[in-house]
Scaffold this motif. Structure first.
Motif, PDB file in Angstrom:
ATOM      1  N   VAL A 166      78.870  28.705  57.003  1.00  0.00           N
ATOM      2  CA  VAL A 166      77.377  28.442  57.032  1.00  0.00           C
ATOM      3  C   VAL A 166      76.447  26.725  56.483  1.00  0.00           C
ATOM      4  CG1 VAL A 166      75.744  29.386  55.095  1.00  0.00           C
ATOM      5  CG2 VAL A 166      77.685  30.345  55.162  1.00  0.00           C
ATOM      6  N   ARG A 167      76.901  26.198  56.766  1.00  0.00           N
ATOM      7  CA  ARG A 167      76.586  24.862  56.630  1.00  0.00           C
ATOM      8  C   ARG A 167      76.077  23.946  57.958  1.00  0.00           C
ATOM      9  NH1 ARG A 167      79.245  23.431  51.719  1.00  0.00           N
ATOM     10  NH2 ARG A 167      80.660  22.263  52.857  1.00  0.00           N
ATOM     11  N   GLN A 168      77.161  24.209  58.733  1.00  0.00           N
ATOM     12  CA  GLN A 168      77.048  24.021  60.249  1.00  0.00           C
ATOM     13  C   GLN A 168      76.615  24.464  61.094  1.00  0.00           C
ATOM     14  OE1 GLN A 168      79.032  21.330  61.535  1.00  0.00           O
ATOM     15  NE2 GLN A 168      77.666  21.672  62.538  1.00  0.00           N
ATOM     16  N   ALA A 169      76.141  26.253  60.228  1.00  0.00           N
ATOM     17  CA  ALA A 169      75.204  26.858  61.662  1.00  0.00           C
ATOM     18  C   ALA A 169      73.998  26.935  61.102  1.00  0.00           C
ATOM     19  CB  ALA A 169      75.503  28.078  61.378  1.00  0.00           C
ATOM     20  N   LEU A 170      73.511  26.127  59.708  1.00  0.00           N
ATOM     21  CA  LEU A 170      72.453  25.798  59.593  1.00  0.00           C
ATOM     22  C   LEU A 170      72.271  24.508  60.526  1.00  0.00           C
ATOM     23  CD1 LEU A 170      72.592  26.491  55.618  1.00  0.00           C
ATOM     24  CD2 LEU A 170      71.035  27.870  57.612  1.00  0.00           C
ATOM     25  N   VAL A 171      73.413  23.431  60.034  1.00  0.00           N
ATOM     26  CA  VAL A 171      72.393  22.071  60.829  1.00  0.00           C
ATOM     27  C   VAL A 171      72.623  22.347  62.667  1.00  0.00           C
ATOM     28  CG1 VAL A 171      73.709  20.259  61.375  1.00  0.00           C
ATOM     29  CG2 VAL A 171      74.229  21.051  59.388  1.00  0.00           C
ATOM     30  N   ASN A 172      73.420  23.063  62.957  1.00  0.00           N
ATOM     31  CA  ASN A 172      73.298  23.828  64.508  1.00  0.00           C
ATOM     32  C   ASN A 172      72.011  24.496  64.716  1.00  0.00           C
ATOM     33  OD1 ASN A 172      75.980  22.096  64.988  1.00  0.00           O
ATOM     34  ND2 ASN A 172      76.878  24.975  65.470  1.00  0.00           N
ATOM     35  N   LEU A 173      71.354  25.691  63.753  1.00  0.00           N
ATOM     36  CA  LEU A 173      70.872  26.233  64.539  1.00  0.00           C
ATOM     37  C   LEU A 173      68.978  26.046  63.962  1.00  0.00           C
ATOM     38  CD1 LEU A 173      72.400  29.275  63.762  1.00  0.00           C
ATOM     39  CD2 LEU A 173      71.789  28.029  65.929  1.00  0.00           C
ATOM     40  N   TYR A 174      69.264  25.421  62.398  1.00  0.00           N
ATOM     41  CA  TYR A 174      67.588  25.423  62.227  1.00  0.00           C
ATOM     42  C   TYR A 174      67.377  23.796  61.884  1.00  0.00           C
ATOM     43  CZ  TYR A 174      67.899  30.030  60.891  1.00  0.00           C
ATOM     44  OH  TYR A 174      67.781  31.399  61.311  1.00  0.00           O
ATOM     45  N   PHE A 175      68.376  22.505  61.110  1.00  0.00           N
ATOM     46  CA  PHE A 175      68.145  21.409  60.259  1.00  0.00           C
ATOM     47  C   PHE A 175      69.974  20.704  61.177  1.00  0.00           C
ATOM     48  CE2 PHE A 175      67.597  24.983  57.239  1.00  0.00           C
ATOM     49  CZ  PHE A 175      66.369  24.711  56.683  1.00  0.00           C
ATOM     50  N   SER A 176      68.683  19.988  62.668  1.00  0.00           N
ATOM     51  CA  SER A 176      69.116  19.355  63.033  1.00  0.00           C
ATOM     52  C   SER A 176      69.517  17.724  62.833  1.00  0.00           C
ATOM     53  CB  SER A 176      68.599  19.442  64.766  1.00  0.00           C
ATOM     54  OG  SER A 176      66.772  18.936  64.461  1.00  0.00           O
ATOM     55  N   ASP A 177      68.253  17.499  61.537  1.00  0.00           N
ATOM     56  CA  ASP A 177      68.095  16.493  61.272  1.00  0.00           C
ATOM     57  C   ASP A 177      68.959  16.002  60.238  1.00  0.00           C
ATOM     58  OD1 ASP A 177      67.300  18.209  59.999  1.00  0.00           O
ATOM     59  OD2 ASP A 177      65.159  16.335  59.100  1.00  0.00           O
ATOM     60  N   GLU A 178      69.754  16.986  59.411  1.00  0.00           N
ATOM     61  CA  GLU A 178      70.887  17.552  58.784  1.00  0.00           C
ATOM     62  C   GLU A 178      72.076  16.816  59.009  1.00  0.00           C
ATOM     63  OE1 GLU A 178      70.625  16.698  55.143  1.00  0.00           O
ATOM     64  OE2 GLU A 178      68.037  16.845  55.436  1.00  0.00           O
ATOM     65  N   ASN A 179      72.984  16.591  58.580  1.00  0.00           N
ATOM     66  CA  ASN A 179      74.080  17.266  58.676  1.00  0.00           C
ATOM     67  C   ASN A 179      75.229  17.947  57.916  1.00  0.00           C
ATOM     68  OD1 ASN A 179      75.674  15.879  56.351  1.00  0.00           O
ATOM     69  ND2 ASN A 179      75.037  13.790  58.002  1.00  0.00           N
ATOM     70  N   VAL A 180      76.615  18.279  58.575  1.00  0.00           N
ATOM     71  CA  VAL A 180      77.582  19.225  57.263  1.00  0.00           C
ATOM     72  C   VAL A 180      76.888  18.886  56.019  1.00  0.00           C
ATOM     73  CG1 VAL A 180      79.329  18.523  57.435  1.00  0.00           C
ATOM     74  CG2 VAL A 180      79.205  21.217  57.259  1.00  0.00           C
ATOM     75  N   ILE A 181      77.379  17.599  55.897  1.00  0.00           N
ATOM     76  CA  ILE A 181      77.173  17.372  54.072  1.00  0.00           C
ATOM     77  C   ILE A 181      76.526  17.697  53.557  1.00  0.00           C
ATOM     78  CG2 ILE A 181      77.895  16.104  52.470  1.00  0.00           C
ATOM     79  CD1 ILE A 181      80.713  17.432  53.606  1.00  0.00           C
ATOM     80  N   SER A 182      74.823  17.147  54.638  1.00  0.00           N
ATOM     81  CA  SER A 182      73.406  16.482  53.736  1.00  0.00           C
ATOM     82  C   SER A 182      73.415  17.566  53.841  1.00  0.00           C
ATOM     83  CB  SER A 182      73.006  15.453  54.561  1.00  0.00           C
ATOM     84  OG  SER A 182      72.483  15.974  55.849  1.00  0.00           O
ATOM     85  N   VAL A 183      72.990  18.561  54.193  1.00  0.00           N
ATOM     86  CA  VAL A 183      72.517  20.517  54.512  1.00  0.00           C
ATOM     87  C   VAL A 183      71.934  21.027  53.005  1.00  0.00           C
ATOM     88  CG1 VAL A 183      74.222  22.031  55.322  1.00  0.00           C
ATOM     89  CG2 VAL A 183      71.618  22.063  55.338  1.00  0.00           C
ATOM     90  N   GLY A 184      73.949  20.365  52.313  1.00  0.00           N
ATOM     91  CA  GLY A 184      74.235  21.758  51.110  1.00  0.00           C
ATOM     92  C   GLY A 184      73.644  20.466  49.869  1.00  0.00           C
ATOM     93  N   THR A 204      73.343  38.636  52.988  1.00  0.00           N
ATOM     94  CA  THR A 204      74.024  38.618  53.635  1.00  0.00           C
ATOM     95  C   THR A 204      74.264  38.912  54.884  1.00  0.00           C
ATOM     96  OG1 THR A 204      75.023  39.822  51.171  1.00  0.00           O
ATOM     97  CG2 THR A 204      76.423  40.314  52.576  1.00  0.00           C
ATOM     98  N   VAL A 205      73.756  39.540  55.126  1.00  0.00           N
ATOM     99  CA  VAL A 205      73.621  39.683  56.505  1.00  0.00           C
ATOM    100  C   VAL A 205      73.743  39.015  57.588  1.00  0.00           C
ATOM    101  CG1 VAL A 205      72.443  41.314  58.888  1.00  0.00           C
ATOM    102  CG2 VAL A 205      73.309  42.626  56.031  1.00  0.00           C
ATOM    103  N   ALA A 206      72.489  37.994  57.291  1.00  0.00           N
ATOM    104  CA  ALA A 206      72.080  37.050  57.721  1.00  0.00           C
ATOM    105  C   ALA A 206      72.958  35.409  57.923  1.00  0.00           C
ATOM    106  CB  ALA A 206      70.869  35.943  57.179  1.00  0.00           C
ATOM    107  N   THR A 207      74.142  35.630  57.299  1.00  0.00           N
ATOM    108  CA  THR A 207      74.963  35.017  56.729  1.00  0.00           C
ATOM    109  C   THR A 207      76.292  35.360  57.284  1.00  0.00           C
ATOM    110  OG1 THR A 207      75.127  33.971  53.818  1.00  0.00           O
ATOM    111  CG2 THR A 207      76.820  34.186  55.121  1.00  0.00           C
ATOM    112  N   TRP A 208      76.458  36.884  58.233  1.00  0.00           N
ATOM    113  CA  TRP A 208      76.980  37.035  58.450  1.00  0.00           C
ATOM    114  C   TRP A 208      77.639  36.234  59.934  1.00  0.00           C
ATOM    115  CZ3 TRP A 208      81.674  39.030  58.816  1.00  0.00           C
ATOM    116  CH2 TRP A 208      82.596  40.258  60.593  1.00  0.00           C
ATOM    117  N   PHE A 209      75.725  36.715  60.228  1.00  0.00           N
ATOM    118  CA  PHE A 209      75.421  36.050  61.638  1.00  0.00           C
ATOM    119  C   PHE A 209      75.322  34.757  62.038  1.00  0.00           C
ATOM    120  CE2 PHE A 209      73.621  40.860  61.845  1.00  0.00           C
ATOM    121  CZ  PHE A 209      74.376  41.107  63.390  1.00  0.00           C
ATOM    122  N   LEU A 210      74.881  33.459  60.818  1.00  0.00           N
ATOM    123  CA  LEU A 210      75.548  32.141  61.014  1.00  0.00           C
ATOM    124  C   LEU A 210      76.802  32.171  61.531  1.00  0.00           C
ATOM    125  CD1 LEU A 210      73.361  30.934  57.864  1.00  0.00           C
ATOM    126  CD2 LEU A 210      72.862  30.859  59.704  1.00  0.00           C
TER     127      LEU A 210
END
Length: 224
Positions: A166-184, A204-210
């Motif tokens: 989930v954190r990796q997808a958030l970085v890829n799609l929404y928060f390119s200024d963060e990384n998989v550690i910092s986004v959490g 839940t559904v959003a998480t599935w698509f992430l």
């Protein structure tokens, strides 16, 4: 976990409504839905199976977890609770399960056998109560609880930010200024919370698509 035995491919009854809702509110999610909506949601067969899968997958790779789960499914006879209770410890160890996991599995099975836990009882619990119950088993934490809520109980509004994928997808799609550690971490959590609030009550559904955006199997976790 990634094992695909004893699963059912069936979208929850809220799924189509959620797809429309998310597509209307988030253009990024809309693109993900258009690309991946053909992939079926794969549920776990029961709450006890979901808990046992979580135990099997603790602190090992998805591939190793899949192998262990398949071995266990091949050995299983009858109901999960009675099977785990009557199967000798040495037989479970021969599958590759360590003593800590076996003890946790025996504890879960005992709670179902004695009636302390039931499938119907879990279905009646709210999300927080389910999480407290799951986390009362030594070694199981929030990731395991969320796995049960999503894949066994099919609750619509679960958002596992602690999940690595989930954190990796958030970085890829929404928060390119963060990384998989910092986004959490706390500094970015408020931004993530605002985004997740857009998806409620279908996180839940959003998480599935992430997860699907990674073209990976759900719940790539860190140790709990």
């Amino acid at each position: 976990m990634t094992a695909h035995l004893s699963t059912e491919s069936a979208f929850p009854d809220y799924w189509e409504e959620a797809l429309f809702y998310l597509s209307e509110r988030d253009p990024v999610m809309k693109r993900l839905i258009e690309r991946y909506r053909h992939i079926e949601f794969t549920a776990h067969e029961s709450v006890i199976a979901s808990i046992l899968r979580a135990i099997v997958g603790q602190q090992i790779s998805n591939k190793a977890a899949a192998t262990l789960w398949m071995r266990l499914c091949r050995l299983k006879q009858g109901r999960w609770d009675s099977f785990i209770m009557v199967t000798p410890i040495n037989a479970l160890r021969s599958l590759g399960l360590n003593p800590r996991k076996i003890a946790a599995m025996k504890e879960v099975a005992w709670r179902f056998v004695c009636g302390q836990w039931t499938e119907e009882g879990f279905a009646r619990m709210d999300d927080a109560t389910v999480s407290r119950a799951i986390e009362s088993i030594r070694g199981l934490g929030p990731w395991s609880a969320m796995s049960v809520l999503i894949f066994a109980l099919k609750r619509p509004d679960i958002f596992p930010l602690d999940d690595f994928g989930v954190r990796q997808a958030l970085v890829n799609l929404y928060f390119s200024d963060e990384n998989v550690i910092s986004v959490g971490r706390s500094g970015a959590k408020s931004r993530v919370k605002l985004l997740a609030n857009v998806w409620a009550p279908y996180r839940t559904v959003a998480t599935w698509f992430l997860w699907r955006s990674l073209e990976n199997t759900p719940l790539e976790k860190e140790s709990e």
